[in-house]
Write an enzyme that holds these catalytic residues in place. Structure first.
Site, PDB file in Angstrom:
ATOM      1  N   ARG A   1     -15.993   4.259   3.641  1.00 44.12           N
ATOM      2  CA  ARG A   1     -16.625   5.508   3.903  1.00 44.12           C
ATOM      3  C   ARG A   1     -15.772   6.325   3.737  1.00 44.12           C
ATOM      4  NH1 ARG A   1     -17.894   7.014   9.667  1.00 44.12           N
ATOM      5  NH2 ARG A   1     -15.434   7.539   9.838  1.00 44.12           N
ATOM      6  N   GLY A   2     -14.293   6.303   4.778  1.00 45.94           N
ATOM      7  CA  GLY A   2     -13.152   7.652   4.689  1.00 45.94           C
ATOM      8  C   GLY A   2     -13.060   8.241   6.365  1.00 45.94           C
TER       9      GLY A   2
ATOM     10  N   TRP B   1      -6.714   6.984  -0.785  1.00 46.99           N
ATOM     11  CA  TRP B   1      -7.486   8.201  -1.644  1.00 46.99           C
ATOM     12  C   TRP B   1      -7.542   9.279  -0.182  1.00 46.99           C
ATOM     13  CZ3 TRP B   1      -9.706   9.303  -5.912  1.00 46.99           C
ATOM     14  CH2 TRP B   1     -10.814  10.091  -6.767  1.00 46.99           C
TER      15      TRP B   1
ATOM     16  N   TYR C   1     -12.496  -4.522  10.259  1.00 54.20           N
ATOM     17  CA  TYR C   1     -12.011  -3.763  11.060  1.00 54.20           C
ATOM     18  C   TYR C   1     -12.073  -5.076  12.973  1.00 54.20           C
ATOM     19  CZ  TYR C   1     -12.399   0.602   9.260  1.00 54.20           C
ATOM     20  OH  TYR C   1     -12.305   1.596   8.056  1.00 54.20           O
TER      21      TYR C   1
ATOM     22  N   PRO D   1       2.207  10.881  -1.991  1.00 57.05           N
ATOM     23  CA  PRO D   1       3.257  11.977  -2.026  1.00 57.05           C
ATOM     24  C   PRO D   1       2.846  12.721  -2.298  1.00 57.05           C
ATOM     25  CG  PRO D   1       4.138  10.268  -3.379  1.00 57.05           C
ATOM     26  CD  PRO D   1       2.962  10.611  -3.634  1.00 57.05           C
TER      27      PRO D   1
ATOM     28  N   GLU E   1       1.291  -1.524  -0.162  1.00 57.98           N
ATOM     29  CA  GLU E   1      -0.251  -0.184   0.137  1.00 57.98           C
ATOM     30  C   GLU E   1       0.778   1.257  -0.236  1.00 57.98           C
ATOM     31  OE1 GLU E   1      -3.475   0.127   2.524  1.00 57.98           O
ATOM     32  OE2 GLU E   1      -2.898   2.270   3.616  1.00 57.98           O
TER      33      GLU E   1
END
Length: 568
Positions: free
Chosen positions: A111-112, A53, A152, A25, A21
């Site tokens: 979801r973020g 993202w 999770y 930058p 992952e």
């Protein structure tokens, strides 16, 4: 190829695998150097790579460009992260169209996190949860995209009800997910137990555990705080003992990650998803230790030309970034620059906790008093510093208290060093047998009315004092220029060690300073936003953020006691 199919093929063949992952930058030169790094890592044959993202689409363009290069230039099966928080359908549609145009067929639907200074929002025609995004992508594109979701094992950090959290996870998978990548796992037994629970509830899609080889103590503490994952006591103690020695921290991180990978594979996991933080040395060491790295290059690259970007640096300096990552103080050309802030917001406390710790400031004297109490050890953290001062600041503690009392609010500092042994328990870093050096510097916020006379004093010692200054509006000034009148780079810390070139882990230049400036002024706004918009505290902190300057002052004479304090 669909990642879920590749995962199933790996499971059927019994072959071990790994995936990697990366995050986009912060600088163009960092992107260029990350491309070189990805080219080398591609030759280790990862099953796939993933690109993060930014919250609210903050890195959208750079994420899509990086995915396009991974897929089209380096021939790597690529998973594009896509968050839906604070994004409307038009933004999601644009991201999906960009991914498809780049040949990317795999999406990790999240979801973020909320963008800084914003509440969670469901935009018009937007999405509330990752399950909504999964259903939307499936409805719009059918089976074109292979959709992954996050799992999770210890429950989401924001969820107080772990049973309800697991029900949300099941709904997310049943909405149309093809595979799962788990949150970082420091304790393999927790992942194994959670995966068994998933299977018992009928979740049969591939699940890949996430593993982080700890790169630095700072980034470890940051990620552990944000994710709230369980950290085994032994690892916590080992990292605490090694935290002053960057290389020792990395050695502990490699050993623990390798042990975790072995334990996960022995429990039945065919592979792992490694969070690189855009660094390669530790990842490569882990892969070699557990036998997942090929002995030789398995294949050539699928394209001959990388995207046109600024030139990268010699390999020796790239390796130094891996050995001594120093967050925002590192080289802005490093792909890992700013990795301490690559995930999550700056202010780490809720409104009530912040008020208990920092009070309710309405005057500059209130802020000065808070900073004085912090440097004296009476307050454990600030919006810009989530831990007490390091031990080396003890020798300049009196001066720090004095200048903070005068209204120069310090957020970073260090004393001068001239050839201190690298094994010194307070000032040392890096491998044993070397010597370390550093210039005195102070970085502080200067209220607007104090800035003009302060700048005049800084300019009174040309050559001796180097300064960088900027405000929230974007005004910038410095006296650090190269021969062509371009802003130059200033080394703050360096070391010499047996069998190595000079290592410069701590640098400052215009790019790195301005990247940090954006973060630093966001913290002012986040602090202000902890109070009602019509409150005197909110107005004062907002006005202060608008008027003050962030100033970095470097004393280039590292052999003497320094004249930096005379500037205040």
């Amino acid at each position: 190829m669909r990642v879920a199919d590749k995962l199933r093929q790996a499971a059927e063949s019994g072959a071990g695998f790994f995936s990697l992952e990366f995050f986009p930058p912060k600088t163009e030169q960092g992107v260029a150097n990350l491309y070189e790094r990805i080219e080398r890592l591609a030759r280790l044959n990862p099953l796939f790579v993933a690109v993060t993202w930014g919250a609210g689409g903050s890195t959208a363009q750079r994420t899509v460009e990086l995915c396009s290069a991974c897929q089209g230039v380096f021939g790597l099966e690529t998973v594009m992260h896509l968050t839906c928080t604070n994004m409307d359908r038009a933004m999601v549609d644009e991201a999906l169209a960009g991914a498809k145009a780049a040949g990317v067929q795999n999406i990790l639907a999240l979801r973020g996190d909320r963008p800084r200074n914003q509440e969670y929002q469901v935009q018009a025609n937007g999405f509330a949860y990752a399950a909504d995004l999964v259903r939307y992508v499936r409805a719009q594109y059918g089976d074109y995209f292979c959709i992954g979701v996050a799992g999770y094992p210890e429950g989401h950090a924001e969820s107080d009800d772990k049973e309800q959290d697991f029900e949300h996870f099941k709904a997310k998978v049943r909405a149309g997910a093809d595979f799962v990548v788990s949150q970082l796992v420091f304790d393999p037994e927790l992942f194994v137990a959670w995966e068994r629970r998933c299977r018992a509830h009928g979740i049969d899609v591939p699940i890949v555990p996430g593993v982080l080889p700890v790169q630095s103590y700072q980034s470890f503490r940051r990620l552990a705080f944000l994710t709230k994952v369980h950290v085994p006591a032994q690892l916590q103690a080992q990292l605490g003992d090694a935290k002053a020695n960057d290389q020792a921290v990395k050695d502990v991180g490699v050993a623990h990650a390798a042990a975790a990978v072995r334990a996960l594979r022995e429990a039945g996991a065919r592979g792992v998803h490694l969070t690189t933080l855009n660094l390669e040395a530790s990842v490569c060491r882990v892969l070699h230790e557990v036998g997942l790295a090929p002995a030789a290059d398995p294949r050539p690259l699928t394209a001959t030309a990388a995207p046109a970007l600024p030139a990268a640096l010699p390999a020796g300096q790239r390796r130094a970034w891996d050995e001594f990552p120093n967050g925002r103080w590192g080289d802005a050309r490093s792909p890992a620059f700013g990795n301490a802030d690559a995930y999550g917001a700056m202010v780490r406390f809720d409104t009530q906790g912040a008020s208990r710790m920092w009070g309710r400031p309405q005057r500059t004297e209130d802020v000065s008093d808070l900073f004085v109490r912090y440097v004296r050890g009476e307050v454990p953290a600030l919006p810009w510093c989530d831990e007490p001062l390091l031990a080396e600041s003890g020798q300049i503690g009196a001066e720090l208290a004095r200048i903070n009392g005068l209204g120069y609010w310090t957020v970073a500092s260090q004393p001068p060093l001239d050839g201190v042994p690298s094994a010194d328990p307070v000032h040392g870093w890096g491998p044993r047998g070397g010597y370390v050096y550093q210039k005195a510097f102070v970085e502080c916020f200067v209220p607007g009315d104090r800035f003009p006379p302060f700048l005049s004093r800084l300019q009174s010692l040309p050559g001796r004092i180097t300064y960088y200054a900027a405000n929230r509006r974007g005004d910038f000034m410095t006296n650090a220029y190269s021969g062509d009148d371009a802003p130059a780079m200033t080394a703050l810390t360096w070391g010499v060690f047996p069998g190595r070139g000079i290592v410069q882990p701590t640098l400052i230049d215009k790019a790195s300073f301005l990247a940090w400036r954006a973060e630093a002024f966001r913290a002012w706004r986040e602090w202000a936003d902890m109070f009602p918009a019509d409150s005197p505290e909110h107005r004062f902190l907002s006005d202060t953020a608008d008027e003050c300057w962030l100033v970095n002052v470097v004393d280039n004479e590292f052999k003497g006691p320094g004249s930096i304090w005379d500037m205040f």
